[in-house]
Design a protein around this motif. Structure first.
Motif, PDB file in Angstrom:
ATOM      1  N   TYR A  32       0.836  -1.200   0.000  1.00 32.52           N
ATOM      2  CA  TYR A  32       0.000   0.000   0.000  1.00 32.52           C
ATOM      3  C   TYR A  32       0.872   1.251   0.000  1.00 32.52           C
TER       4      TYR A  32
ATOM      5  N   VAL B  18      -6.652   0.436   7.147  1.00 34.54           N
ATOM      6  CA  VAL B  18      -5.536  -0.468   6.857  1.00 34.54           C
ATOM      7  C   VAL B  18      -5.513  -1.627   7.847  1.00 34.54           C
TER       8      VAL B  18
ATOM      9  N   PHE C  18       4.687  -0.829   3.056  1.00 29.98           N
ATOM     10  CA  PHE C  18       4.110   0.494   2.831  1.00 29.98           C
ATOM     11  C   PHE C  18       5.139   1.379   2.140  1.00 29.98           C
TER      12      PHE C  18
ATOM     13  N   LEU D 240      -8.769  -1.095  -0.145  1.00 26.22           N
ATOM     14  CA  LEU D 240      -8.611   0.303   0.259  1.00 26.22           C
ATOM     15  C   LEU D 240      -8.904   1.236  -0.913  1.00 26.22           C
TER      16      LEU D 240
ATOM     17  N   GLY E 190      -4.606  -0.364  -2.476  1.00 25.41           N
ATOM     18  CA  GLY E 190      -3.715  -1.425  -2.022  1.00 25.41           C
ATOM     19  C   GLY E 190      -3.997  -2.747  -2.729  1.00 25.41           C
TER      20      GLY E 190
END
Length: 305
Positions: A10, A28, A38, A278, A297
């Motif tokens: 993500y 998340v 990330f 997401l 994501g």
């Protein structure tokens, strides 16, 4: 008994969405990924009187993940170097990798291996790898790696991506030779479409032993698009309205090398499902709803046999 786990990639957009950072992180963590990579995790103490204080994505994310039982590591990549001192504090972009401690056994000092892939000022890029074992299986070693390659379509930026990927592949091969993981997962924002040479270098390399499988595409055949960067995203749409030329694409990936060829007697890792996540504006369906980031994501479910 098989062991199922999930891997998330993500791009956080530095927590710069109009949605409150705490709400973004709630969304998340609701996914409860076992492993997560990330990108655009911003770390700053910039607080000049004429500027709104920037959100410290690193601090917020680390705090929330630690409270949820994750082991985390942050790698600073792009930044302003010595100039940051004149701006009131550190001013750096970075990567953050996380593993759920109750499910994975690892020594964060010994089993975390980061590297920088190229020095280009604020466009400095890196790769970070965690070596983990499933506690429930007392199983083989897995390598979970996170990266973010340079953006841009001009030849200079394309050349940077090629060099960054070549450095990453060399690093992974060295890691696989020395530590012999049963499988390698490589996730991140590659800033490359499915048909791009960067993706092809992973999914169809000259040496079949270097091949990665595109986890999302493996279980989502065409015509599914799996867009992770979408013109309909509220943040992207605003940039479009200001004249920025951006097009929808799938540029965030979970790649799997199920057997790097170095392990013996290791249990295979198989892809069971993969989905774009997401991606809904918050609150979904409400007037003025906003996306959480300018990226969506990708969450992949895997099985360790």
């Amino acid at each position: 008994m098989s062991f199922r786990f999930t891997a998330l990639t993500y791009n956080l957009y530095k927590l710069g969405s109009p949605v409150a950072p705490e709400t973004v992180l709630d969304q998340v963590l609701d996914l409860e990924p076992d492993l997560a990579g990330f990108q655009e995790v911003f770390n700053t103490r910039l607080a000049l009187p004429f500027l709104e204080p920037a959100r410290n994505a690193r601090k917020l994310l680390e705090r929330r993940l630690a409270a949820a039982g994750y082991v985390t590591r942050w790698l600073p990549t792009g930044g302003l170097g010595h100039w940051s001192v004149l701006l009131g504090g550190r001013f750096q972009d970075g990567l953050l990798v996380a593993a759920k401690g109750e499910r994975w056994e690892l020594d964060p000092e010994r089993d975390y291996l980061p590297t920088i892939l190229g020095q280009h000022g604020f466009d400095r890029r890196g790769l970070q790898c965690l070596l983990v074992r499933a506690r429930a299986k007392d199983g083989p070693l897995l390598a979970f790696c996170n990266t973010h390659l340079s953006a841009g379509t001009d030849e200079e930026r394309r050349g940077r991506r090629r060099r960054q990927l070549a450095a990453a592949v060399e690093f992974l091969r060295r890691l696989e030779t020395e530590r012999r993981p049963a499988a390698t997962l490589l996730v991140g924002d590659f800033n490359a479409r499915e048909g791009d040479e960067i993706v092809g270098a992973l999914t169809a390399p000259a040496d079949p032993a270097d091949r990665f499988e595109d986890a999302w595409r493996a279980v989502n055949p065409p015509p599914a698009e799996g867009l992770t960067f979408d013109r309909d995203n509220t943040i992207v749409a605003r940039r479009q309205a200001k004249g920025t030329a951006e097009s929808s694409a799938r540029i965030d990936y979970v790649f799997l090398r199920p057997d790097p060829g170095q392990a013996t007697g290791a249990a295979p890792v198989e892809i069971e499902a993969s989905q774009v996540v997401l991606d809904a504006p918050h609150p979904a369906g409400a007037p003025g709803a906003e996306n959480l980031s300018d990226h969506y994501g990708v969450l992949t479910e895997l099985r360790l046999a």
